[in-house]
Design a protein around this motif. Structure first.
Motif, PDB file in Angstrom:
ATOM      1  N   UNK A   1       1.072  -1.368  -1.634  1.00 28.88           N
ATOM      2  CA  UNK A   1       0.596  -2.660  -2.102  1.00 28.88           C
ATOM      3  C   UNK A   1       1.049  -3.789  -1.172  1.00 28.88           C
ATOM      4  N   UNK A   2       2.214  -3.603  -0.553  1.00 27.27           N
ATOM      5  CA  UNK A   2       2.696  -4.624   0.383  1.00 27.27           C
ATOM      6  C   UNK A   2       1.720  -4.797   1.538  1.00 27.27           C
ATOM      7  N   UNK A   3       1.182  -3.685   2.044  1.00 28.66           N
ATOM      8  CA  UNK A   3       0.190  -3.776   3.122  1.00 28.66           C
ATOM      9  C   UNK A   3      -1.061  -4.519   2.648  1.00 28.66           C
ATOM     10  N   UNK A   4      -1.463  -4.250   1.424  1.00 29.24           N
ATOM     11  CA  UNK A   4      -2.633  -4.942   0.894  1.00 29.24           C
ATOM     12  C   UNK A   4      -2.383  -6.431   0.710  1.00 29.24           C
TER      13      UNK A   4
ATOM     14  N   UNK B   1      -7.811   1.408   1.213  1.00 31.39           N
ATOM     15  CA  UNK B   1      -6.747   2.388   1.472  1.00 31.39           C
ATOM     16  C   UNK B   1      -5.650   2.293   0.410  1.00 31.39           C
ATOM     17  N   UNK B   2      -5.372   1.033  -0.028  1.00 26.55           N
ATOM     18  CA  UNK B   2      -4.385   0.888  -1.094  1.00 26.55           C
ATOM     19  C   UNK B   2      -4.891   1.520  -2.375  1.00 26.55           C
ATOM     20  N   UNK B   3      -6.178   1.304  -2.681  1.00 22.48           N
ATOM     21  CA  UNK B   3      -6.754   1.896  -3.892  1.00 22.48           C
ATOM     22  C   UNK B   3      -6.734   3.415  -3.827  1.00 22.48           C
TER      23      UNK B   3
ATOM     24  N   UNK C   1     -10.938  -6.201   7.861  1.00 22.01           N
ATOM     25  CA  UNK C   1      -9.712  -5.399   7.878  1.00 22.01           C
ATOM     26  C   UNK C   1      -9.017  -5.430   6.525  1.00 22.01           C
ATOM     27  N   UNK C   2      -9.022  -6.620   5.856  1.00 23.13           N
ATOM     28  CA  UNK C   2      -8.393  -6.715   4.543  1.00 23.13           C
ATOM     29  C   UNK C   2      -9.118  -5.854   3.522  1.00 23.13           C
TER      30      UNK C   2
END
Length: 227
Positions: A152-155, A144-146, A137-138
Motif C-alpha cells: 500500500x505504501x507504493x500505491x 499491482x497493489x490490488x 504509472x499510478x
C-alpha cells in the motif's frame, strides 16, 4: 497565435509612449520649415487713428480724423538665420532618435513578455505529458497493489506523485494566465482577449565581443538624441 513580429507591430501601433513620440515629428518638421523660410519673422502691421481738434476763428472747433499705417519687419543678421536652421535640424534629428530609442524599448519589453508566455506554454505541454505518464504509472501501481504484488505504501507514493504533478500543471496554468494578461496589457488588447504565441525558444545565437557591445552601447539612439 501571435508571432514575435506580429506582437512587435501590434505594440508599436498601440503603445502610447511611442505614439506620443511620433506625434512630435510634425511639430519639429514645421519648426524646420519655418526656420528655412527667407523671412522667419512675420511682418507686423499697425494702424493708428487720431482725432485732432483745430481751433477756428469763431468760437467753434473743427475735429479732424487722421489715420496712420505702419509695417515693421525684423531681419536676421550675423548668422542668426543659419543658427536657427541648424537648431531646428538638430531638434528634428533628436526627435527621430527618441522615436528609435522608444521603439527599441517597446520591442525589448514585448520580446520579454512574449518569451515568458512562450516558455510557459512549452513547459505546460511538457508537464502535461509527464503528468500523463505519472498517472498511467499510478494506475499500474494501483492494479499491482490490488493484486497484492505491491505494498500500500507504493500505491500511496504513486498517488502522491500524481497529485504533485497535477498541482504543478495547475500552478503553471495560473502563471500562464497571468503572463498572458500582462502581455495583453502591453499590446493594448481588450481585457477578455488573452493572446497565445507561437515561435521557437532556441534562436540562432550571435557571438558578441566586449568591444562590439561597448560600441553598440555608445551608438544608442538615446545618446545620439542627447548629442
Amino acid at each position: 497565435a501571435l508571432t514575435l513580429e506580429d506582437a512587435w507591430r501590434q505594440a508599436e501601433d498601440a503603445n502610447p509612449t511611442l505614439r506620443a513620440a511620433l506625434a512630435a515629428v510634425p511639430a519639429a518638421e514645421g519648426e524646420l520649415q519655418d526656420a528655412r523660410a527667407p523671412l522667419w519673422n512675420n511682418p507686423q502691421v499697425t494702424v493708428e487713428g487720431i482725432q485732432r481738434e483745430i481751433p477756428q476763428v469763431s468760437a467753434s472747433t473743427q475735429v479732424n480724423q487722421e489715420w496712420g499705417l505702419g509695417i515693421a519687419q525684423t531681419f536676421d543678421f550675423a548668422g542668426q538665420q543659419g543658427d536657427r536652421r541648424a537648431a531646428a535640424e538638430q531638434s528634428l534629428a533628436a526627435t527621430r532618435q527618441v522615436i528609435t530609442e522608444t521603439q527599441r524599448q517597446v520591442r525589448a519589453e514585448v520580446e520579454s513578455r512574449f518569451v515568458r508566455v512562450l516558455s510557459l506554454q512549452s513547459r505546460i505541454q511538457t508537464e502535461e505529458a509527464t503528468l500523463k505518464l505519472i498517472e498511467d504509472a499510478a494506475q499500474a501501481v494501483g492494479k499491482r497493489v490490488a493484486a497484492g504484488e505491491d505494498s500500500r505504501l507504493d500505491g500511496n507514493l504513486a498517488r502522491v506523485d500524481a497529485e504533485r504533478a497535477r498541482n504543478q500543471v495547475a500552478l503553471l496554468r495560473e502563471q500562464l494566465v497571468q503572463a498572458r494578461a500582462e502581455f495583453a496589457t502591453l499590446l493594448q488588447l481588450p481585457p477578455n482577449e488573452l493572446p497565445q504565441v507561437q515561435g521557437a525558444l532556441d534562436p540562432v545565437s550571435v557571438p558578441y565581443s566586449l568591444e562590439d557591445l561597448l560600441n553598440s552601447a555608445a551608438d544608442r539612439p538615446a545618446l545620439r538624441a542627447l548629442d
